[in-house]
Design an enzyme around this catalytic site. Structure first.
Site, PDB file in Angstrom:
ATOM      1  N   HIS A  86     -13.401  31.919  19.309  1.00 55.69           N
ATOM      2  CA  HIS A  86     -14.558  31.073  19.643  1.00 55.69           C
ATOM      3  C   HIS A  86     -14.081  29.680  20.005  1.00 55.69           C
ATOM      4  O   HIS A  86     -13.382  29.034  19.229  1.00 55.69           O
ATOM      5  CB  HIS A  86     -15.546  31.020  18.466  1.00 55.69           C
ATOM      6  CG  HIS A  86     -16.485  32.184  18.457  1.00 55.69           C
ATOM      7  ND1 HIS A  86     -17.738  32.136  17.924  1.00 55.69           N
ATOM      8  CD2 HIS A  86     -16.327  33.436  18.951  1.00 55.69           C
ATOM      9  CE1 HIS A  86     -18.326  33.315  18.086  1.00 55.69           C
ATOM     10  NE2 HIS A  86     -17.491  34.121  18.692  1.00 55.69           N
ATOM     11  N   TYR A 114     -25.735  26.321  14.894  1.00 52.68           N
ATOM     12  CA  TYR A 114     -26.147  25.621  13.675  1.00 52.68           C
ATOM     13  C   TYR A 114     -27.428  24.856  14.014  1.00 52.68           C
ATOM     14  O   TYR A 114     -27.424  24.011  14.899  1.00 52.68           O
ATOM     15  CB  TYR A 114     -25.068  24.631  13.226  1.00 52.68           C
ATOM     16  CG  TYR A 114     -23.827  25.274  12.626  1.00 52.68           C
ATOM     17  CD1 TYR A 114     -22.829  25.820  13.445  1.00 52.68           C
ATOM     18  CD2 TYR A 114     -23.638  25.311  11.242  1.00 52.68           C
ATOM     19  CE1 TYR A 114     -21.695  26.399  12.894  1.00 52.68           C
ATOM     20  CE2 TYR A 114     -22.496  25.887  10.678  1.00 52.68           C
ATOM     21  CZ  TYR A 114     -21.536  26.429  11.516  1.00 52.68           C
ATOM     22  OH  TYR A 114     -20.409  27.001  10.966  1.00 52.68           O
ATOM     23  N   PRO A 120     -21.028  26.357   2.254  1.00 48.65           N
ATOM     24  CA  PRO A 120     -20.442  27.087   3.384  1.00 48.65           C
ATOM     25  C   PRO A 120     -20.716  26.504   4.773  1.00 48.65           C
ATOM     26  O   PRO A 120     -20.196  27.023   5.761  1.00 48.65           O
ATOM     27  CB  PRO A 120     -21.056  28.493   3.262  1.00 48.65           C
ATOM     28  CG  PRO A 120     -22.257  28.334   2.413  1.00 48.65           C
ATOM     29  CD  PRO A 120     -22.040  27.150   1.538  1.00 48.65           C
ATOM     30  N   LYS A 124     -15.355  26.342   5.369  1.00 47.36           N
ATOM     31  CA  LYS A 124     -14.036  25.919   4.874  1.00 47.36           C
ATOM     32  C   LYS A 124     -13.510  26.690   3.661  1.00 47.36           C
ATOM     33  O   LYS A 124     -12.320  26.611   3.347  1.00 47.36           O
ATOM     34  CB  LYS A 124     -14.084  24.428   4.496  1.00 47.36           C
ATOM     35  CG  LYS A 124     -14.076  23.512   5.700  1.00 47.36           C
ATOM     36  CD  LYS A 124     -12.704  23.435   6.346  1.00 47.36           C
ATOM     37  CE  LYS A 124     -12.744  22.966   7.760  1.00 47.36           C
ATOM     38  NZ  LYS A 124     -12.569  23.999   8.777  1.00 47.36           N
ATOM     39  N   TYR A 137     -13.577  21.125  11.951  1.00 49.16           N
ATOM     40  CA  TYR A 137     -14.044  22.515  11.957  1.00 49.16           C
ATOM     41  C   TYR A 137     -12.903  23.474  12.270  1.00 49.16           C
ATOM     42  O   TYR A 137     -12.764  24.521  11.638  1.00 49.16           O
ATOM     43  CB  TYR A 137     -15.174  22.676  12.974  1.00 49.16           C
ATOM     44  CG  TYR A 137     -15.969  23.948  12.813  1.00 49.16           C
ATOM     45  CD1 TYR A 137     -17.139  23.975  12.055  1.00 49.16           C
ATOM     46  CD2 TYR A 137     -15.554  25.143  13.415  1.00 49.16           C
ATOM     47  CE1 TYR A 137     -17.868  25.145  11.892  1.00 49.16           C
ATOM     48  CE2 TYR A 137     -16.272  26.320  13.257  1.00 49.16           C
ATOM     49  CZ  TYR A 137     -17.428  26.312  12.502  1.00 49.16           C
ATOM     50  OH  TYR A 137     -18.154  27.478  12.344  1.00 49.16           O
TER      51      TYR A 137
HETATM   52  P1  RFL Z   1     -12.681  35.225  -4.347  1.00 52.56           P
HETATM   53  O1  RFL Z   1     -12.858  35.814  -2.999  1.00 52.56           O
HETATM   54  O2  RFL Z   1     -13.903  34.906  -5.125  1.00 52.56           O
HETATM   55  O3  RFL Z   1     -11.774  36.248  -5.178  1.00 52.56           O
HETATM   56  C1  RFL Z   1     -11.579  36.130  -6.573  1.00 52.56           C
HETATM   57  C2  RFL Z   1     -11.236  37.492  -7.113  1.00 52.56           C
HETATM   58  O4  RFL Z   1     -10.903  37.381  -8.494  1.00 52.56           O
HETATM   59  C3  RFL Z   1     -11.477  38.457  -9.189  1.00 52.56           C
HETATM   60  N1  RFL Z   1     -11.566  38.089 -10.620  1.00 52.56           N
HETATM   61  C4  RFL Z   1     -10.786  38.623 -11.593  1.00 52.56           C
HETATM   62  N2  RFL Z   1      -9.827  39.558 -11.549  1.00 52.56           N
HETATM   63  C5  RFL Z   1      -9.223  39.884 -12.729  1.00 52.56           C
HETATM   64  N3  RFL Z   1      -9.539  39.313 -13.938  1.00 52.56           N
HETATM   65  C6  RFL Z   1     -10.510  38.372 -14.002  1.00 52.56           C
HETATM   66  N4  RFL Z   1     -10.816  37.827 -15.183  1.00 52.56           N
HETATM   67  C7  RFL Z   1     -11.185  37.975 -12.792  1.00 52.56           C
HETATM   68  N5  RFL Z   1     -12.169  37.088 -12.507  1.00 52.56           N
HETATM   69  C8  RFL Z   1     -12.387  37.170 -11.185  1.00 52.56           C
HETATM   70  C9  RFL Z   1     -12.807  38.664  -8.498  1.00 52.56           C
HETATM   71  O5  RFL Z   1     -13.349  39.965  -8.742  1.00 52.56           O
HETATM   72  C10 RFL Z   1     -12.409  38.451  -7.044  1.00 52.56           C
HETATM   73  O6  RFL Z   1     -12.012  39.660  -6.418  1.00 52.56           O
HETATM   74  O7  RFL Z   1     -11.817  33.905  -4.310  1.00 52.56           O
HETATM   75  P2  RFL Z   1     -10.665  33.376  -3.295  1.00 52.56           P
HETATM   76  O8  RFL Z   1      -9.621  34.431  -3.075  1.00 52.56           O
HETATM   77  O9  RFL Z   1     -10.282  32.041  -3.772  1.00 52.56           O
HETATM   78  O10 RFL Z   1     -11.415  33.243  -1.872  1.00 52.56           O
HETATM   79  C11 RFL Z   1     -12.378  32.253  -1.640  1.00 52.56           C
HETATM   80  C12 RFL Z   1     -13.422  32.747  -0.635  1.00 52.56           C
HETATM   81  O11 RFL Z   1     -13.896  34.009  -1.060  1.00 52.56           O
HETATM   82  C13 RFL Z   1     -14.591  31.767  -0.455  1.00 52.56           C
HETATM   83  O12 RFL Z   1     -14.155  30.448  -0.484  1.00 52.56           O
HETATM   84  C14 RFL Z   1     -15.314  31.988   0.891  1.00 52.56           C
HETATM   85  O13 RFL Z   1     -15.932  33.254   0.950  1.00 52.56           O
HETATM   86  C15 RFL Z   1     -16.364  30.902   1.107  1.00 52.56           C
HETATM   87  N6  RFL Z   1     -17.162  31.114   2.329  1.00 52.56           N
HETATM   88  C16 RFL Z   1     -16.668  30.774   3.578  1.00 52.56           C
HETATM   89  N7  RFL Z   1     -15.418  30.264   3.712  1.00 52.56           N
HETATM   90  C17 RFL Z   1     -14.901  30.012   4.955  1.00 52.56           C
HETATM   91  O14 RFL Z   1     -13.756  29.550   5.050  1.00 52.56           O
HETATM   92  N8  RFL Z   1     -15.610  30.247   6.121  1.00 52.56           N
HETATM   93  C18 RFL Z   1     -16.865  30.750   6.067  1.00 52.56           C
HETATM   94  O15 RFL Z   1     -17.446  31.002   7.123  1.00 52.56           O
HETATM   95  C19 RFL Z   1     -17.453  30.991   4.770  1.00 52.56           C
HETATM   96  N9  RFL Z   1     -18.693  31.478   4.664  1.00 52.56           N
HETATM   97  C20 RFL Z   1     -18.428  31.676   2.232  1.00 52.56           C
HETATM   98  C21 RFL Z   1     -19.185  31.843   3.437  1.00 52.56           C
HETATM   99  C22 RFL Z   1     -18.943  32.112   1.010  1.00 52.56           C
HETATM  100  C23 RFL Z   1     -20.188  32.676   0.966  1.00 52.56           C
HETATM  101  N10 RFL Z   1     -20.624  33.139  -0.297  1.00 52.56           N
HETATM  102  C24 RFL Z   1     -21.256  34.371  -0.525  1.00 52.56           C
HETATM  103  C25 RFL Z   1     -20.196  32.435  -1.479  1.00 52.56           C
HETATM  104  C26 RFL Z   1     -20.436  32.399   3.388  1.00 52.56           C
HETATM  105  C27 RFL Z   1     -20.962  32.797   2.158  1.00 52.56           C
HETATM  106  C28 RFL Z   1     -22.356  33.365   2.181  1.00 52.56           C
HETATM  107  C1  PHB Z   2     -20.411  33.521   8.627  1.00 52.95           C
HETATM  108  O1  PHB Z   2     -20.265  34.075   9.739  1.00 52.95           O
HETATM  109  O2  PHB Z   2     -20.592  34.164   7.592  1.00 52.95           O
HETATM  110  C2  PHB Z   2     -20.401  32.040   8.555  1.00 52.95           C
HETATM  111  C3  PHB Z   2     -20.126  31.304   9.688  1.00 52.95           C
HETATM  112  C4  PHB Z   2     -20.116  29.914   9.617  1.00 52.95           C
HETATM  113  C5  PHB Z   2     -20.380  29.279   8.420  1.00 52.95           C
HETATM  114  C6  PHB Z   2     -20.640  30.024   7.282  1.00 52.95           C
HETATM  115  C7  PHB Z   2     -20.661  31.417   7.348  1.00 52.95           C
HETATM  116  O3  PHB Z   2     -20.391  27.921   8.375  1.00 52.95           O
END
Ligand code: RFL
Ligand code: PHB
Length: 389
Positions: free
Chosen positions: A72, A200, A291, A295, A383
């Site tokens: 993108h 957005y 989110p 990041k 970004y």
């Molecule tokens: P995770 O992915 O939460 O993984 C942590 C893992 O640890 C396990 N765990 C354990 N395992 C063993 N023993 C224990 N006691 C444990 N406690 C926990 C869990 O089961 C899990 O598998 O953390 P990690 O690896 O630091 O990754 C971080 C990302 O997942 C998170 O920052 C992103 O998803 C945030 N986020 C976005 N980030 C972006 O860079 N770009 C995006 O577009 C973006 N969009 C988003 C997002 C997060 C969202 N949600 C649902 C929070 C959109 C959404 C909707």
């Molecule tokens: C996504 O595609 O899930 C997404 C994209 C951009 C954001 C957050 C989530 O800022």
């Protein structure tokens, strides 16, 4: 059980760290409390920064991303029925990839297992002990039995609700937090994306975001009040609200069956320091961003890229300079991303306690970004990911 690096959590941070360490010949064991299927299905991020995509590629784990991900070159900022496109390559020379976090997780799990890596699913860490020594231990339960993993270092990549952060001594830790007065309702729909790029939307009805997963699957988000129950949002209401917030002449929203609905609270959170003794924190275990700036995943990947380099230095010649600098170095990028995520969030969301004054400021700010190349570049640089912070 004994290994060099004990990793808690098989999210993107834990898996990428284990993969990077393997490539440097350093052994690790990943403990994950959920099963593999759960880890591979969890719907989350979608935007991969330029530098993170490069790092995945350079590590040999980027083949499917390069085949199935979408490059993108910009995003649209929309308000009042008008759109402004921010052109990433023109402003920064970089772009981003749309490739779901859940696909990165699948790729890394497959790769670790193919390389003989030890990723123990349904193995829940219950305690991290002796972090003041060079023989820390992780207690975990698997199949109802308690086991112990002894290592040289423990890296907690166990997300926001893990045990890693709580295992740092209370007298050395400081945390910083901001909770926002709104959440996101996110949906996945079997519908073609309603455009080629992410949109957005700022609207008096609240924020909306149009994203995608493939040529046939759309991902959309709506700002909703905290405490919202998805039961109050039948499909028809979601589509109508997305349309009402995002209307722009010549733009149509493609509808289709909704296959996933979830609520995400919005929070900013930082833990300092990110290391104590032989315990390191990485990813969401140490910090959370709302989110809006895309990041969270990217920060998690940057943390473990730093750590893999530092652990490589230590393994090669016992040099701990990189490990000693890890927390301060990682926190510089973390705070930059915290600011950008806060900035995007407050620019685009409607504060339920805000006044008309606040909304006029937001519109003035959006118009400035549309009119000023410098202001657009500020957004684009952050970004797509700053190469150096
Ligand atoms: P995770 O992915 O939460 O993984 C942590 C893992 O640890 C396990 N765990 C354990 N395992 C063993 N023993 C224990 N006691 C444990 N406690 C926990 C869990 O089961 C899990 O598998 O953390 P990690 O690896 O630091 O990754 C971080 C990302 O997942 C998170 O920052 C992103 O998803 C945030 N986020 C976005 N980030 C972006 O860079 N770009 C995006 O577009 C973006 N969009 C988003 C997002 C997060 C969202 N949600 C649902 C929070 C959109 C959404 C909707
Ligand atoms: C996504 O595609 O899930 C997404 C994209 C951009 C954001 C957050 C989530 O800022």
């Amino acid at each position: 059980m004994r290994t060099a690096i004990g990793i808690i959590g098989a999210g993107p941070a834990g898996l990428f760290l284990s993969h990077l360490l393997h490539r440097r010949g350093i052994a690790s064991v990943v403990l994950e409390r959920r099963d593999r299927d759960y880890c591979e299905r969890r719907q989350r991020a979608g935007v991969v920064e330029h530098g993170v995509a490069e790092a995945l590629r350079a590590s040999g784990a980027g083949a499917r991303m390069d085949r199935d991900g979408f490059v993108h070159d910009g995003i649209e900022l929309r308000h009042g029925g008008r759109g402004h496109r921010v052109d990433f390559p023109g402003l920064t020379g970089r772009n981003v990839l749309i490739y779901a976090q859940t696909e990165i997780v699948k790729d890394l799990i497959a790769r670790r297992l193919a390389d003989g890596g030890e990723v123990l699913f349904e193995a829940e860490a219950t305690a991290i002990e002796d972090i003041g020594t060079d023989r820390p231990r992780v207690r975990f339960t698997r199949g109802g039995a308690e086991e112990v993993l002894e290592c040289d270092y423990v890296v907690a990549c166990d997300g926001f609700h893990g045990i890693g952060r709580a295992s740092l001594p209370a007298d050395v830790v400081r945390t910083f937090e901001k909770v926002y007065p709104f959440s996101w309702l996110g949906i996945l729909a079997d519908a073609a994306p309603s455009g080629d790029e992410l949109v957005y939307v700022h609207s008096p009805r609240g924020f909306a975001l149009h994203s995608m997963r493939s040529e046939r699957v759309s991902r959309h988000y709506l700002q909703v009040p905290n405490g919202t129950d998805t039961a109050d949002w039948p499909d028809e209401r979601i589509w109508a609200e997305l349309e009402a917030r995002s209307a722009r002449p010549g733009w149509t929203l493609n509808r289709g069956p909704i296959t996933d609905k979830g609520i995400t609270p919005m929070r900013s959170f930082v833990t300092e320091p990110m290391r104590h003794g032989s315990l390191f924190l990485a990813g969401d275990a140490a910090h959370i961003v709302p989110p809006t700036g895309a990041k969270g995943l990217n920060l998690a990947m940057h943390d473990v890229m730093l750590l893999a380099d530092a652990l490589g230095q230590w393994a090669d010649d016992g040099d701990t300079a990189g490990l000693d600098a890890y927390s301060a170095t990682a926190l510089r990028r973390v705070w930059r991303a915290e600011h950008f995520s806060y900035w995007m969030t407050t620019l685009l969301h409607t504060d339920p306690e805000g006044t008309e004054f606040d909304r006029r400021l937001q519109v003035a700010h959006l118009e400035h970004i549309a009119a000023s190349e410098a202001a657009s570049r500020h957004l684009a640089e952050n970004y797509t990911g700053l190469p150096r912070v």
